[in-house]
Design an enzyme around this catalytic site. Sequence first.
Site, PDB file in Angstrom:
ATOM      1  N   LYS A   9      35.217  41.521  25.295  1.00 28.08           N
ATOM      2  CA  LYS A   9      34.041  40.705  25.019  1.00 28.08           C
ATOM      3  C   LYS A   9      33.324  41.197  23.751  1.00 28.08           C
ATOM      4  CE  LYS A   9      33.412  39.492  29.924  1.00 28.08           C
ATOM      5  NZ  LYS A   9      32.448  39.463  31.066  1.00 28.08           N
ATOM      6  N   TYR A  49      34.142  29.342  31.501  1.00 30.14           N
ATOM      7  CA  TYR A  49      33.309  29.808  32.608  1.00 30.14           C
ATOM      8  C   TYR A  49      32.726  28.646  33.417  1.00 30.14           C
ATOM      9  CZ  TYR A  49      33.433  34.800  31.334  1.00 30.14           C
ATOM     10  OH  TYR A  49      33.814  36.094  31.099  1.00 30.14           O
ATOM     11  N   ASN A 112      29.415  43.526  30.019  1.00 35.59           N
ATOM     12  CA  ASN A 112      30.314  44.439  30.720  1.00 35.59           C
ATOM     13  C   ASN A 112      31.691  44.590  30.053  1.00 35.59           C
ATOM     14  OD1 ASN A 112      31.350  42.000  31.422  1.00 35.59           O
ATOM     15  ND2 ASN A 112      30.947  42.164  33.614  1.00 35.59           N
ATOM     16  N   HIS A 115      36.782  41.059  30.379  1.00 38.16           N
ATOM     17  CA  HIS A 115      37.083  40.090  31.435  1.00 38.16           C
ATOM     18  C   HIS A 115      38.482  40.367  31.959  1.00 38.16           C
ATOM     19  CE1 HIS A 115      37.632  36.247  33.528  1.00 38.16           C
ATOM     20  NE2 HIS A 115      38.856  36.270  33.029  1.00 38.16           N
ATOM     21  N   GLU A 126      44.219  30.981  33.243  1.00 36.64           N
ATOM     22  CA  GLU A 126      43.450  31.556  32.128  1.00 36.64           C
ATOM     23  C   GLU A 126      44.351  31.997  30.966  1.00 36.64           C
ATOM     24  OE1 GLU A 126      40.966  34.597  33.839  1.00 36.64           O
ATOM     25  OE2 GLU A 126      39.653  33.118  34.796  1.00 36.64           O
TER      26      GLU A 126
HETATM   27  O1  CDP Z   1      33.882  39.130  35.320  1.00 36.49           O
HETATM   28  P1  CDP Z   1      33.876  39.185  36.826  1.00 36.49           P
HETATM   29  O2  CDP Z   1      34.997  38.374  37.447  1.00 36.49           O
HETATM   30  O3  CDP Z   1      33.833  40.596  37.332  1.00 36.49           O
HETATM   31  O4  CDP Z   1      32.482  38.538  37.317  1.00 36.49           O
HETATM   32  P2  CDP Z   1      32.087  37.010  37.597  1.00 36.49           P
HETATM   33  O5  CDP Z   1      31.271  36.993  38.835  1.00 36.49           O
HETATM   34  O6  CDP Z   1      33.271  36.116  37.516  1.00 36.49           O
HETATM   35  O7  CDP Z   1      31.093  36.684  36.399  1.00 36.49           O
HETATM   36  C1  CDP Z   1      31.581  36.386  35.098  1.00 36.49           C
HETATM   37  C2  CDP Z   1      30.736  37.133  34.085  1.00 36.49           C
HETATM   38  O8  CDP Z   1      29.396  36.646  34.143  1.00 36.49           O
HETATM   39  C3  CDP Z   1      30.577  38.641  34.338  1.00 36.49           C
HETATM   40  O9  CDP Z   1      31.682  39.394  33.879  1.00 36.49           O
HETATM   41  C4  CDP Z   1      29.320  38.946  33.563  1.00 36.49           C
HETATM   42  O10 CDP Z   1      29.544  39.044  32.152  1.00 36.49           O
HETATM   43  C5  CDP Z   1      28.481  37.687  33.848  1.00 36.49           C
HETATM   44  N1  CDP Z   1      27.562  37.867  34.980  1.00 36.49           N
HETATM   45  C6  CDP Z   1      26.190  38.008  34.755  1.00 36.49           C
HETATM   46  O11 CDP Z   1      25.754  37.977  33.601  1.00 36.49           O
HETATM   47  N2  CDP Z   1      25.324  38.181  35.808  1.00 36.49           N
HETATM   48  C7  CDP Z   1      25.774  38.215  37.071  1.00 36.49           C
HETATM   49  N3  CDP Z   1      24.911  38.390  38.081  1.00 36.49           N
HETATM   50  C8  CDP Z   1      27.147  38.064  37.341  1.00 36.49           C
HETATM   51  C9  CDP Z   1      28.015  37.894  36.270  1.00 36.49           C
HETATM   52 MG    MG Z   2      35.350  36.342  37.389  1.00 36.01          MG
END
Ligand code: CDP
Ligand code: MG
Length: 143
Positions: A9, A49, A112, A115, A126
Site C-alpha cells: 500500500k 474494495y 497497515n 493487502h 483479486e
Molecule cells: O485488509 P484486511 O483483509 O485485513 O481487512 P479488511 O477488513 O478487509 O479491510 C480492508 C482494509 O480497510 C484494511 O486493510 C484497512 O486498510 C482498512 N480498514 C480500516 O481503515 N478500518 C477498519 N476498521 C478496518 C479496515
Molecule cells: Mg480484506
Amino acid sequence: MEKTLLIIKPDGIQKRLIGEILRRVEAAGLAIKAMRMLQLDRRTAGRFYAVHKEKPFYHSLVEYMTSGPVVVAALEGINAVSRFRALIGATDPDKAEEGTIRRLFADSIERNVVHGSDSTENGCIETSFFFGTADLEMVESTE
Ligand code: CDP
Ligand code: MG
C-alpha cells in the site's frame, strides 16, 4: 496450488519497504508470478474494495489507497492464501502477532502497509483484477 494478491500500500512504498516485504514473501517460499507498480484511481480503488462500500472507513480507505503508488503482485504456492495472511498479520497492527509485517511496520488499522486476499476464491478474483491470464499462467522458467 493457490493464488493470492499482495498489495504494498502507499505507506509501504513511502516507508521504502518494497524490498523488505518481497524478501519476506520469497523467504516464506511463496512464488511471485506477476508484479507491477501503479497508481490507483478512485474508481479502481473503489471497485477493488466494493465489499466495504457501506463501512464507515470506506471513503478514508479509498483516499489512502489513492494517495500514492502501490505495488501489486500475484503470489502462488500451496495454501498461499492462509500462508500469506499469517505473514502479514491481523488488520489492526496492535492485534497482529509479533514478527508479522503489519505488527512490525504498520501505523494503524487503516495504514497497515499490505493487502492480502482473505480466501481462495478472492485470491483468484483479486489476482485476475490486476493481471491477465497470460501473466498468471507464465511458466517458472524455460531451458
Ligand atoms: O485488509 P484486511 O483483509 O485485513 O481487512 P479488511 O477488513 O478487509 O479491510 C480492508 C482494509 O480497510 C484494511 O486493510 C484497512 O486498510 C482498512 N480498514 C480500516 O481503515 N478500518 C477498519 N476498521 C478496518 C479496515
Ligand atoms: Mg480484506
